[in-house]
Scaffold this motif. Structure first.
Motif, PDB file in Angstrom:
ATOM      1  N   LEU A  59      34.086  24.211  21.365  1.00 21.27           N
ATOM      2  CA  LEU A  59      34.847  25.248  22.055  1.00 21.27           C
ATOM      3  C   LEU A  59      36.318  24.857  22.083  1.00 21.27           C
ATOM      4  O   LEU A  59      36.669  23.768  22.525  1.00 21.27           O
ATOM      5  N   LEU A  60      37.156  25.765  21.606  1.00 17.97           N
ATOM      6  CA  LEU A  60      38.604  25.578  21.609  1.00 17.97           C
ATOM      7  C   LEU A  60      39.243  26.636  22.483  1.00 17.97           C
ATOM      8  O   LEU A  60      38.677  27.706  22.696  1.00 17.97           O
ATOM      9  N   VAL A  61      40.423  26.345  22.981  1.00 16.93           N
ATOM     10  CA  VAL A  61      41.173  27.285  23.811  1.00 16.93           C
ATOM     11  C   VAL A  61      42.049  28.153  22.925  1.00 16.93           C
ATOM     12  O   VAL A  61      42.661  27.662  21.980  1.00 16.93           O
ATOM     13  N   VAL A  62      42.099  29.439  23.233  1.00  9.19           N
ATOM     14  CA  VAL A  62      43.071  30.337  22.612  1.00  9.19           C
ATOM     15  C   VAL A  62      44.198  30.468  23.621  1.00  9.19           C
ATOM     16  O   VAL A  62      43.979  30.869  24.770  1.00  9.19           O
ATOM     17  N   GLU A  63      45.376  30.106  23.184  1.00 10.06           N
ATOM     18  CA  GLU A  63      46.560  30.127  24.049  1.00 10.06           C
ATOM     19  C   GLU A  63      47.549  31.143  23.467  1.00 10.06           C
ATOM     20  O   GLU A  63      47.742  31.198  22.255  1.00 10.06           O
ATOM     21  N   VAL A  64      48.147  31.939  24.340  1.00 14.28           N
ATOM     22  CA  VAL A  64      49.162  32.893  23.919  1.00 14.28           C
ATOM     23  C   VAL A  64      50.412  32.635  24.745  1.00 14.28           C
ATOM     24  O   VAL A  64      50.367  32.675  25.972  1.00 14.28           O
ATOM     25  N   ALA A  65      51.493  32.344  24.044  1.00 15.70           N
ATOM     26  CA  ALA A  65      52.774  32.070  24.702  1.00 15.70           C
ATOM     27  C   ALA A  65      52.619  31.029  25.817  1.00 15.70           C
ATOM     28  O   ALA A  65      53.174  31.178  26.902  1.00 15.70           O
ATOM     29  N   GLY A  66      51.824  30.001  25.554  1.00 15.43           N
ATOM     30  CA  GLY A  66      51.683  28.901  26.501  1.00 15.43           C
ATOM     31  C   GLY A  66      50.655  29.094  27.595  1.00 15.43           C
ATOM     32  O   GLY A  66      50.476  28.214  28.427  1.00 15.43           O
ATOM     33  N   GLU A  67      49.951  30.227  27.636  1.00 15.33           N
ATOM     34  CA  GLU A  67      48.955  30.479  28.680  1.00 15.33           C
ATOM     35  C   GLU A  67      47.565  30.612  28.079  1.00 15.33           C
ATOM     36  O   GLU A  67      47.406  31.181  27.003  1.00 15.33           O
ATOM     37  N   VAL A  68      46.548  30.111  28.803  1.00 12.15           N
ATOM     38  CA  VAL A  68      45.161  30.247  28.364  1.00 12.15           C
ATOM     39  C   VAL A  68      44.816  31.730  28.322  1.00 12.15           C
ATOM     40  O   VAL A  68      44.971  32.449  29.312  1.00 12.15           O
ATOM     41  N   ALA A  69      44.355  32.189  27.139  1.00  9.56           N
ATOM     42  CA  ALA A  69      44.029  33.597  26.950  1.00  9.56           C
ATOM     43  C   ALA A  69      42.550  33.816  26.663  1.00  9.56           C
ATOM     44  O   ALA A  69      42.063  34.944  26.692  1.00  9.56           O
TER      45      ALA A  69
END
Length: 178
Positions: A59-69
């Motif tokens: 499991l990986l994190v999807v980050e958008v503009a520095g925030e967890v999305a």
């Protein structure tokens, strides 16, 4: 070979998660637009194991503009006769419909077809999840067939799934880089 990469395209980053991100991921999984397809969020301890890369899936994190999305995960079949990888993704409502899913899936697909050397990837959205299906098609996934009564939904009834696959040569380029 790296199992937990850091992948970046524009404002979207797919990266290993940290223990303190279990709570935000569980919140996203609990959002109605996500829970509709994923059901109740997994217990925090189970999510922490997957986030640490110690479970069956990575499991990986999807980050958008520095925030967890959201999160994106993959699992690999290692039998040489059937070697391939499967992908799953969930995104919070604030980033849905913005191309974030397409970018994240494309990033992970490039990693799995490149350094991980898979020739085929699979994904299995709910057959009724048109938004997800369109996202996957933009990356190059193609429908294989309907999996009848594939998964039990939050309403307790079984729903059909759509099995989709992508061969390495089907992977579409990122329009932002062409």
């Amino acid at each position: 070979m790296e199992l937990r990469p850091r992948l970046v395209s524009g404002e979207v980053t797919v990266r290993p998660g940290r223990p303190e991100e279990v709570a935000p991921l569980r919140e996203i999984l609990g959002e109605p637009s996500v829970a509709r397809w994923w059901g109740e969020p997994a217990p925090a301890a189970e999510l922490a194991v997957d986030l640490a890369g110690e479970g069956g899936a990575v499991l990986l994190v999807v980050e958008v503009a520095g925030e967890v999305a959201g999160g994106i995960q993959y699992d690999e079949e290692q039998d040489p006769q059937y070697r391939h990888a499967g992908i799953d993704i969930f995104l919070g409502g604030r980033v849905q419909g913005r191309g974030v899913g397409t970018t994240a899936v494309r990033l992970l697909a490039r990693f799995l077809c490149g350094p991980r050397e898979h020739h085929r990837l699979t994904i299995d959205p709910a057959a009724a999840n048109g938004r997800a299906i369109r996202c996957y098609e933009k990356v190059g996934f193609r429908p294989v067939g309907i999996l009848r009564r594939y998964e039990r939904g939050p309403d307790g009834t079984f729903h059909d799934g759509l099995l989709m696959d992508l061969l390495r040569e089907d992977l579409r380029p990122d329009p932002a880089t062409t």
